[in-house]
Design a protein around this motif. Structure first.
Motif, PDB file in Angstrom:
ATOM      1  N   VAL A   1       0.848  -1.182   0.000  1.00  0.00           N
ATOM      2  CA  VAL A   1       0.000   0.000   0.000  1.00  0.00           C
ATOM      3  C   VAL A   1       0.889   1.238   0.000  1.00  0.00           C
ATOM      4  O   VAL A   1       1.946   1.261   0.638  1.00  0.00           O
ATOM      5  N   THR A   2       0.484   2.243  -0.764  1.00  0.00           N
ATOM      6  CA  THR A   2       1.221   3.503  -0.802  1.00  0.00           C
ATOM      7  C   THR A   2       0.409   4.584  -0.106  1.00  0.00           C
ATOM      8  O   THR A   2      -0.776   4.401   0.195  1.00  0.00           O
ATOM      9  N   ALA A   3       1.040   5.724   0.140  1.00  0.00           N
ATOM     10  CA  ALA A   3       0.369   6.804   0.872  1.00  0.00           C
ATOM     11  C   ALA A   3      -0.938   7.250   0.218  1.00  0.00           C
ATOM     12  O   ALA A   3      -1.932   7.458   0.916  1.00  0.00           O
ATOM     13  N   PRO A   4      -1.007   7.425  -1.113  1.00  0.00           N
ATOM     14  CA  PRO A   4      -2.279   7.831  -1.716  1.00  0.00           C
ATOM     15  C   PRO A   4      -3.386   6.801  -1.533  1.00  0.00           C
ATOM     16  O   PRO A   4      -4.567   7.162  -1.490  1.00  0.00           O
ATOM     17  N   GLU A   5      -3.003   5.501  -1.443  1.00  0.00           N
ATOM     18  CA  GLU A   5      -3.999   4.463  -1.221  1.00  0.00           C
ATOM     19  C   GLU A   5      -4.418   4.415   0.241  1.00  0.00           C
ATOM     20  O   GLU A   5      -5.529   4.007   0.562  1.00  0.00           O
ATOM     21  N   LEU A   6      -3.515   4.842   1.115  1.00  0.00           N
ATOM     22  CA  LEU A   6      -3.780   4.795   2.547  1.00  0.00           C
ATOM     23  C   LEU A   6      -4.829   5.818   2.961  1.00  0.00           C
ATOM     24  O   LEU A   6      -5.704   5.531   3.777  1.00  0.00           O
ATOM     25  N   SER A   7      -4.748   7.025   2.380  1.00  0.00           N
ATOM     26  CA  SER A   7      -5.673   8.083   2.782  1.00  0.00           C
ATOM     27  C   SER A   7      -5.758   9.164   1.711  1.00  0.00           C
ATOM     28  O   SER A   7      -4.729   9.588   1.175  1.00  0.00           O
ATOM     29  N   PRO A   8      -6.972   9.666   1.426  1.00  0.00           N
ATOM     30  CA  PRO A   8      -7.112  10.794   0.503  1.00  0.00           C
ATOM     31  C   PRO A   8      -6.497  12.077   1.059  1.00  0.00           C
ATOM     32  O   PRO A   8      -6.232  13.018   0.301  1.00  0.00           O
ATOM     33  N   LEU A   9      -6.241  12.113   2.368  1.00  0.00           N
ATOM     34  CA  LEU A   9      -5.643  13.311   2.959  1.00  0.00           C
ATOM     35  C   LEU A   9      -4.224  13.531   2.470  1.00  0.00           C
ATOM     36  O   LEU A   9      -3.723  14.667   2.496  1.00  0.00           O
ATOM     37  N   PHE A  10      -3.555  12.475   2.010  1.00  0.00           N
ATOM     38  CA  PHE A  10      -2.203  12.642   1.470  1.00  0.00           C
ATOM     39  C   PHE A  10      -2.251  13.524   0.227  1.00  0.00           C
ATOM     40  O   PHE A  10      -1.489  14.491   0.113  1.00  0.00           O
ATOM     41  N   ALA A  11      -3.131  13.211  -0.707  1.00  0.00           N
ATOM     42  CA  ALA A  11      -3.249  14.014  -1.926  1.00  0.00           C
ATOM     43  C   ALA A  11      -3.739  15.419  -1.617  1.00  0.00           C
ATOM     44  O   ALA A  11      -3.249  16.401  -2.199  1.00  0.00           O
ATOM     45  N   GLN A  12      -4.688  15.530  -0.701  1.00  0.00           N
ATOM     46  CA  GLN A  12      -5.222  16.851  -0.363  1.00  0.00           C
ATOM     47  C   GLN A  12      -4.141  17.747   0.233  1.00  0.00           C
ATOM     48  O   GLN A  12      -4.100  18.955  -0.024  1.00  0.00           O
ATOM     49  N   THR A  13      -3.254  17.151   1.029  1.00  0.00           N
ATOM     50  CA  THR A  13      -2.166  17.932   1.630  1.00  0.00           C
ATOM     51  C   THR A  13      -1.085  18.240   0.616  1.00  0.00           C
ATOM     52  O   THR A  13      -0.584  19.365   0.544  1.00  0.00           O
ATOM     53  N   LEU A  14      -0.699  17.247  -0.190  1.00  0.00           N
ATOM     54  CA  LEU A  14       0.328  17.460  -1.202  1.00  0.00           C
ATOM     55  C   LEU A  14      -0.081  18.541  -2.189  1.00  0.00           C
ATOM     56  O   LEU A  14       0.765  19.284  -2.705  1.00  0.00           O
ATOM     57  N   ALA A  15      -1.372  18.667  -2.450  1.00  0.00           N
ATOM     58  CA  ALA A  15      -1.855  19.677  -3.399  1.00  0.00           C
ATOM     59  C   ALA A  15      -1.479  21.098  -2.968  1.00  0.00           C
ATOM     60  O   ALA A  15      -1.321  21.979  -3.823  1.00  0.00           O
ATOM     61  N   ARG A  16      -1.304  21.308  -1.684  1.00  0.00           N
ATOM     62  CA  ARG A  16      -0.994  22.667  -1.209  1.00  0.00           C
ATOM     63  C   ARG A  16       0.386  23.147  -1.672  1.00  0.00           C
ATOM     64  O   ARG A  16       0.493  24.228  -2.262  1.00  0.00           O
TER      65      ARG A  16
ATOM     66  N   ALA B   1       2.985  21.448   5.292  1.00  0.00           N
ATOM     67  CA  ALA B   1       1.994  21.684   4.246  1.00  0.00           C
ATOM     68  C   ALA B   1       0.570  21.772   4.790  1.00  0.00           C
ATOM     69  O   ALA B   1      -0.355  22.124   4.048  1.00  0.00           O
ATOM     70  N   GLY B   2       0.382  21.454   6.080  1.00  0.00           N
ATOM     71  CA  GLY B   2      -0.926  21.646   6.697  1.00  0.00           C
ATOM     72  C   GLY B   2      -1.798  20.410   6.792  1.00  0.00           C
ATOM     73  O   GLY B   2      -3.021  20.515   6.743  1.00  0.00           O
ATOM     74  N   VAL B   3      -1.194  19.225   6.970  1.00  0.00           N
ATOM     75  CA  VAL B   3      -2.000  18.014   7.030  1.00  0.00           C
ATOM     76  C   VAL B   3      -2.962  18.030   8.212  1.00  0.00           C
ATOM     77  O   VAL B   3      -4.091  17.510   8.112  1.00  0.00           O
ATOM     78  N   THR B   4      -2.555  18.641   9.326  1.00  0.00           N
ATOM     79  CA  THR B   4      -3.469  18.678  10.477  1.00  0.00           C
ATOM     80  C   THR B   4      -4.659  19.598  10.196  1.00  0.00           C
ATOM     81  O   THR B   4      -5.762  19.354  10.685  1.00  0.00           O
ATOM     82  N   GLU B   5      -4.436  20.652   9.408  1.00  0.00           N
ATOM     83  CA  GLU B   5      -5.544  21.523   9.012  1.00  0.00           C
ATOM     84  C   GLU B   5      -6.508  20.775   8.104  1.00  0.00           C
ATOM     85  O   GLU B   5      -7.732  20.927   8.223  1.00  0.00           O
ATOM     86  N   VAL B   6      -5.953  19.971   7.203  1.00  0.00           N
ATOM     87  CA  VAL B   6      -6.810  19.178   6.320  1.00  0.00           C
ATOM     88  C   VAL B   6      -7.621  18.177   7.144  1.00  0.00           C
ATOM     89  O   VAL B   6      -8.823  17.990   6.912  1.00  0.00           O
ATOM     90  N   LEU B   7      -6.981  17.551   8.129  1.00  0.00           N
ATOM     91  CA  LEU B   7      -7.694  16.612   8.989  1.00  0.00           C
ATOM     92  C   LEU B   7      -8.790  17.310   9.782  1.00  0.00           C
ATOM     93  O   LEU B   7      -9.874  16.759   9.975  1.00  0.00           O
ATOM     94  N   SER B   8      -8.523  18.530  10.234  1.00  0.00           N
ATOM     95  CA  SER B   8      -9.496  19.257  11.061  1.00  0.00           C
ATOM     96  C   SER B   8     -10.766  19.624  10.298  1.00  0.00           C
ATOM     97  O   SER B   8     -11.773  19.999  10.908  1.00  0.00           O
ATOM     98  N   GLU B   9     -10.732  19.505   8.959  1.00  0.00           N
ATOM     99  CA  GLU B   9     -11.925  19.788   8.169  1.00  0.00           C
ATOM    100  C   GLU B   9     -12.957  18.678   8.310  1.00  0.00           C
ATOM    101  O   GLU B   9     -14.101  18.832   7.893  1.00  0.00           O
ATOM    102  N   ILE B  10     -12.554  17.540   8.889  1.00  0.00           N
ATOM    103  CA  ILE B  10     -13.494  16.444   9.164  1.00  0.00           C
ATOM    104  C   ILE B  10     -14.011  16.603  10.588  1.00  0.00           C
ATOM    105  O   ILE B  10     -13.231  16.766  11.533  1.00  0.00           O
ATOM    106  N   ASP B  11     -15.301  16.565  10.756  1.00  0.00           N
ATOM    107  CA  ASP B  11     -15.921  16.754  12.071  1.00  0.00           C
ATOM    108  C   ASP B  11     -15.537  15.596  13.004  1.00  0.00           C
ATOM    109  O   ASP B  11     -15.865  14.436  12.718  1.00  0.00           O
ATOM    110  N   PRO B  12     -14.838  15.877  14.118  1.00  0.00           N
ATOM    111  CA  PRO B  12     -14.477  14.801  15.058  1.00  0.00           C
ATOM    112  C   PRO B  12     -15.675  14.056  15.610  1.00  0.00           C
ATOM    113  O   PRO B  12     -15.550  12.892  16.040  1.00  0.00           O
ATOM    114  N   ALA B  13     -16.830  14.710  15.596  1.00  0.00           N
ATOM    115  CA  ALA B  13     -18.038  14.048  16.100  1.00  0.00           C
ATOM    116  C   ALA B  13     -18.501  12.928  15.164  1.00  0.00           C
ATOM    117  O   ALA B  13     -19.228  12.026  15.591  1.00  0.00           O
ATOM    118  N   ASP B  14     -18.049  13.000  13.912  1.00  0.00           N
ATOM    119  CA  ASP B  14     -18.386  11.952  12.948  1.00  0.00           C
ATOM    120  C   ASP B  14     -17.302  10.877  13.039  1.00  0.00           C
ATOM    121  O   ASP B  14     -16.364  10.823  12.246  1.00  0.00           O
TER     122      ASP B  14
END
Length: 406
Positions: A76-91, A344-357
């Motif tokens: 498994v590679t990082a892009p397969e592991l999580s879409p957050l990798f691509a979202q962060t790399l895009a920055r 690059a802001g991966v924690t900011e990208v993660l914070s866009e997901i509601d922790p309550a979900d």
């Protein structure tokens, strides 16, 4: 021939059709060994095992990327592991596009297309417009998976993607290579009794492949000045009584040199596992880094199931850096994947997901932990980038840059 002469007992046996394809490839390799006089340098064997048209691991139909052995995948590679990798790399890609004034992306070894799809969507969300997204991939099976993944984007985003069969003479834009350098063929050398030899491949009993050493001055051995100088340095640093195995990376360096020479304006990012030279050729790393991956199991037998398993080596980033800079490109930065993604802001990208979900947030948080953890991908994986026409650095390299270690 005993097809399973090298079979580790813990690994699953491939299906009959896969074994037949592997046997065909093995026969071709044996024929080339015979034509070459009974011995092939290891990098040529690795090239044949991975890239023989229609039969090699990357050029054939074997499934490669996935999360579990049960789906027929091997790693498994990082892009397969999580879409957050691509979202962060895009920055940082967006910043590089803006800084260079370019509007094109080119990705090498695009896997299932998830990285491309994620980057396209993330750049669109950031308001960054592209003229095209080019993909270079040798695998017909992966190209089809990439098309399926990208077509799911629909409309305008999908229409920007094109596949290349050859590199352009010049390119203005951003180049991406995630886990590409580690798949480049490597030379193998071994020091035994204080004497260096090239480690190549011969045919043994029942047609099985085996390692065989040749003197460095043998006609079939093409020793570069860089490798000869490296061995002299290792002899000075490491007790000659210690036997030592090492890979060298002429193909990876040549690839980096080609990409940086092609790049007329923009940046090239390479993400892979490896070390700078001083760590790569550490006195305690006596067995090198060559490794194989089959059904999410790692082992050290490159002769098992040719064409059905990945053969890889860690990247020696100092040589990659030297190759890029030789072309006149600037070294934009070099750091760990963890530092790069945090900058690059991966924690900011993660914070866009509601922790309550919890059903969405917990898997995403676990994936980010794997991307950043020193015990997972965060420290072993590095990011190196080259540029032309970009003043200064990017935010992703602003803190924790390790270029001085190269």
């Amino acid at each position: 021939m005993n097809q399973n002469a090298h079979e580790p007992a813990s690994l699953p046996v491939p299906a009959a059709d896969a074994l037949a394809a592997s046997a065909d490839l093995a026969a071709r390799i044996r024929d080339e060994i015979a034509t070459a006089g009974g011995w092939l340098p290891f990098d040529r064997y690795m090239e044949l095992a991975l890239y023989t048209p229609g039969l090699g691991y990357y050029s054939g139909g074997a499934r490669k990327f996935g999360r579990r052995a049960e789906d027929g995948s091997d790693f498994v590679t990082a892009p397969e592991l999580s879409p957050l990798f691509a979202q962060t790399l895009a920055r940082p890609l967006a910043q590089a596009l803006q800084a260079s004034g370019t509007r094109e992306l080119m990705e090498f070894g695009a896997g299932t297309g998830r990285l491309a799809a994620g980057i396209l969507s993330a750049l669109d969300a950031l308001g960054v417009s592209l003229d095209s997204y080019a993909i270079v991939d040798l695998s017909g099976e992966l190209r089809e998976r990439q098309r399926e993944t990208i077509e799911a984007l629909g409309g305008e985003l999908a229409s920007r993607v094109r596949w290349l069969d050859a590199l352009p003479e010049r390119f203005e834009g951003i180049v991406i290579g995630n886990e590409v350098l580690d798949a480049m063929p490597v030379q193998l050398y071994a020091r035994t009794g204080g004497i260096w030899h090239a480690r190549g491949v011969a045919v043994g009993e029942a047609g099985a492949f085996r390692f065989e050493a040749r003197a460095l001055d043998a006609p079939a051995v093409q020793l570069t000045k860089e490798d000869a100088a490296l061995f002299a340095e290792l002899d000075a640093e490491i007790d000659p009584a210690i036997d030592y195995v090492a890979e060298t990376h002429a193909a990876g360096a040549a690839f980096a040199r080609t990409i940086c020479a092609m790049l007329k304006r923009g940046a090239a990012f390479f993400i892979d596992y490896g070390f700078p030279r001083a760590e790569y050729y550490h006195p305690q790393r006596t067995q090198g880094t060559l490794m194989c991956h089959y059904r999410h199991r790692a082992h050290d037998d490159p002769f098992l199931y040719p064409g059905l398993q990945d053969i890889t080596a860690h990247v020696e980033f100092t040589r990659i850096a030297e190759a890029g800079v030789e072309t006149g490109a600037d070294l934009l930065g070099y750091t760990s994947q963890a530092r790069f993604l945090m900058n690059a802001g991966v924690t900011e990208v993660l914070s866009e997901i509601d922790p309550a979900d919890a059903s969405r947030f917990l898997p995403a948080a676990n994936a980010v932990q794997k991307l950043l953890s020193e015990a997972e991908m965060g420290e072993l994986f590095k990011v190196i980038a080259f540029s032309r026409g970009i003043d200064g650095t990017l935010d992703a390299f602003a803190r924790g840059d390790r270029s001085h270690t190269l």
